[in-house]
Design a protein around this motif. Sequence first.
Motif, PDB file in Angstrom:
ATOM      1  N   UNK A 136     -18.523   1.979  13.029  1.00 28.46           N
ATOM      2  CA  UNK A 136     -17.419   1.047  13.235  1.00 28.46           C
ATOM      3  C   UNK A 136     -17.210   0.290  11.928  1.00 28.46           C
ATOM      4  N   UNK A 137     -16.042   0.463  11.347  1.00 29.73           N
ATOM      5  CA  UNK A 137     -15.721  -0.154  10.066  1.00 29.73           C
ATOM      6  C   UNK A 137     -14.594  -1.145  10.266  1.00 29.73           C
ATOM      7  N   UNK A 138     -14.577  -2.203   9.463  1.00 26.74           N
ATOM      8  CA  UNK A 138     -13.486  -3.156   9.562  1.00 26.74           C
ATOM      9  C   UNK A 138     -13.184  -3.776   8.210  1.00 26.74           C
ATOM     10  N   UNK A 139     -11.988  -4.342   8.132  1.00 27.66           N
ATOM     11  CA  UNK A 139     -11.563  -5.030   6.914  1.00 27.66           C
ATOM     12  C   UNK A 139     -10.621  -6.158   7.314  1.00 27.66           C
ATOM     13  N   UNK A 140     -10.622  -7.214   6.538  1.00 35.28           N
ATOM     14  CA  UNK A 140      -9.717  -8.334   6.765  1.00 35.28           C
ATOM     15  C   UNK A 140      -9.008  -8.647   5.454  1.00 35.28           C
ATOM     16  N   UNK A 141      -7.704  -8.908   5.550  1.00 34.36           N
ATOM     17  CA  UNK A 141      -6.925  -9.246   4.366  1.00 34.36           C
ATOM     18  C   UNK A 141      -5.723 -10.074   4.785  1.00 34.36           C
ATOM     19  N   UNK A 142      -5.613 -11.270   4.245  1.00 35.90           N
ATOM     20  CA  UNK A 142      -4.411 -12.079   4.385  1.00 35.90           C
ATOM     21  C   UNK A 142      -3.959 -12.223   5.841  1.00 35.90           C
ATOM     22  N   UNK A 143      -4.887 -12.597   6.723  1.00 35.53           N
ATOM     23  CA  UNK A 143      -4.545 -12.822   8.122  1.00 35.53           C
ATOM     24  C   UNK A 143      -4.435 -11.569   8.970  1.00 35.53           C
ATOM     25  N   UNK A 144      -4.819 -10.430   8.424  1.00 36.36           N
ATOM     26  CA  UNK A 144      -4.792  -9.177   9.165  1.00 36.36           C
ATOM     27  C   UNK A 144      -6.207  -8.612   9.233  1.00 36.36           C
ATOM     28  N   UNK A 145      -6.596  -8.143  10.412  1.00 34.95           N
ATOM     29  CA  UNK A 145      -7.910  -7.565  10.646  1.00 34.95           C
ATOM     30  C   UNK A 145      -7.690  -6.156  11.187  1.00 34.95           C
ATOM     31  N   UNK A 146      -8.290  -5.156  10.562  1.00 36.81           N
ATOM     32  CA  UNK A 146      -8.169  -3.772  11.030  1.00 36.81           C
ATOM     33  C   UNK A 146      -9.572  -3.198  11.236  1.00 36.81           C
ATOM     34  N   UNK A 151     -14.213   5.706   8.338  1.00 42.04           N
ATOM     35  CA  UNK A 151     -13.897   4.944   7.130  1.00 42.04           C
ATOM     36  C   UNK A 151     -12.605   5.432   6.470  1.00 42.04           C
ATOM     37  N   UNK A 152     -12.325   6.739   6.551  1.00 37.28           N
ATOM     38  CA  UNK A 152     -11.084   7.258   5.946  1.00 37.28           C
ATOM     39  C   UNK A 152      -9.853   6.682   6.639  1.00 37.28           C
ATOM     40  N   UNK A 153      -9.953   6.497   7.940  1.00 33.43           N
ATOM     41  CA  UNK A 153      -8.845   5.903   8.695  1.00 33.43           C
ATOM     42  C   UNK A 153      -8.613   4.471   8.229  1.00 33.43           C
ATOM     43  N   UNK A 154      -9.690   3.736   8.050  1.00 29.71           N
ATOM     44  CA  UNK A 154      -9.580   2.348   7.602  1.00 29.71           C
ATOM     45  C   UNK A 154      -8.993   2.264   6.195  1.00 29.71           C
ATOM     46  N   UNK A 155      -9.421   3.159   5.319  1.00 27.88           N
ATOM     47  CA  UNK A 155      -8.943   3.138   3.939  1.00 27.88           C
ATOM     48  C   UNK A 155      -7.457   3.468   3.834  1.00 27.88           C
ATOM     49  N   UNK A 156      -6.881   4.088   4.853  1.00 32.92           N
ATOM     50  CA  UNK A 156      -5.460   4.428   4.827  1.00 32.92           C
ATOM     51  C   UNK A 156      -4.561   3.216   5.043  1.00 32.92           C
ATOM     52  N   UNK A 157      -5.138   2.103   5.531  1.00 36.18           N
ATOM     53  CA  UNK A 157      -4.329   0.905   5.767  1.00 36.18           C
ATOM     54  C   UNK A 157      -3.997   0.221   4.447  1.00 36.18           C
ATOM     55  N   UNK A 158      -2.796  -0.356   4.352  1.00 41.79           N
ATOM     56  CA  UNK A 158      -2.438  -1.102   3.129  1.00 41.79           C
ATOM     57  C   UNK A 158      -3.421  -2.251   2.878  1.00 41.79           C
ATOM     58  N   UNK A 159      -3.709  -2.531   1.651  1.00 40.54           N
ATOM     59  CA  UNK A 159      -4.540  -3.651   1.191  1.00 40.54           C
ATOM     60  C   UNK A 159      -6.016  -3.478   1.497  1.00 40.54           C
ATOM     61  N   UNK A 160      -6.446  -2.305   1.950  1.00 42.30           N
ATOM     62  CA  UNK A 160      -7.877  -2.074   2.157  1.00 42.30           C
ATOM     63  C   UNK A 160      -8.389  -1.328   0.938  1.00 42.30           C
ATOM     64  N   UNK A 161      -9.365  -1.939   0.285  1.00 45.41           N
ATOM     65  CA  UNK A 161      -9.934  -1.315  -0.899  1.00 45.41           C
ATOM     66  C   UNK A 161     -10.752  -0.099  -0.488  1.00 45.41           C
ATOM     67  N   UNK A 162     -10.826   0.878  -1.363  1.00 41.99           N
ATOM     68  CA  UNK A 162     -11.531   2.116  -1.065  1.00 41.99           C
ATOM     69  C   UNK A 162     -12.999   2.088  -1.428  1.00 41.99           C
ATOM     70  N   UNK A 163     -13.629   0.912  -1.388  1.00 39.03           N
ATOM     71  CA  UNK A 163     -15.045   0.856  -1.736  1.00 39.03           C
ATOM     72  C   UNK A 163     -15.770  -0.100  -0.786  1.00 39.03           C
ATOM     73  N   UNK A 164     -17.082   0.023  -0.740  1.00 37.48           N
ATOM     74  CA  UNK A 164     -17.900  -0.824   0.121  1.00 37.48           C
ATOM     75  C   UNK A 164     -18.110  -2.162  -0.563  1.00 37.48           C
ATOM     76  N   UNK A 165     -17.996  -3.238   0.206  1.00 36.25           N
ATOM     77  CA  UNK A 165     -18.247  -4.576  -0.301  1.00 36.25           C
ATOM     78  C   UNK A 165     -19.759  -4.813  -0.249  1.00 36.25           C
ATOM     79  N   UNK A 166     -20.417  -4.703  -1.395  1.00 38.05           N
ATOM     80  CA  UNK A 166     -21.869  -4.832  -1.432  1.00 38.05           C
ATOM     81  C   UNK A 166     -22.333  -6.246  -1.111  1.00 38.05           C
TER      82      UNK A 166
END
Length: 187
Positions: A136-146, A151-166
């Motif tokens: 289960x992967x997630x990302x948050x950006x500018x008031x949006x949570x996906x 992980x490939x599905x998540x990376x397809x969303x706008x504003x989601x960086x293609x790398x892991x946040x260490x």
Amino acid sequence: MGALAGWMGNTRASPSVVSMIRQSGAGLAYRIPPGSAMSGIIVSADGHAACMGGPVHVQRHGVIMLFDGRLDNLTELRRELACPAGADTGAVLLAGWERHGHALFARLQGPFALAIHDEATQSLTCARDQHGQRPLYYAAHDGTFVFASDVRTLQAWPHVEGRINLDAWPMFSPLGAHRRNLACMRA
């Protein structure tokens, strides 16, 4: 194995968001067992959350719940929650959420990933088993949570960086903090 994908934002789900989720679902079809199906797009009553997933999906009492996995203690949970003997996984999880809220996750045994949008609290909660057997992967950006189970599905969303946040890695590693398997976002 099933799949989850969804979105929560400060604005109502636009046609482009619904389209992205639909595309996410198509991209995750390989994860759905033969004979099963992902739910269609489920949009919250206020339009601020939208998701699809399966094979277990429930929408009742202002709660949208997606579940992928197996509960090894389903029989015990039915008894504890006074659910009928034949109650399915979705009904048991919903009863557990209504009674225990976030404390439900400590009671679940087995590999799972789930997402719960609760209109009463205007929150989206994503959780997975403590061993991380279901992705289960997630990302948050500018008031949006996906979120997505791939992980490939998540990376397809706008504003989601293609790398892991260490910097966030300790939350997910086996030796990380106790909240490593939970993400919550409020509108």
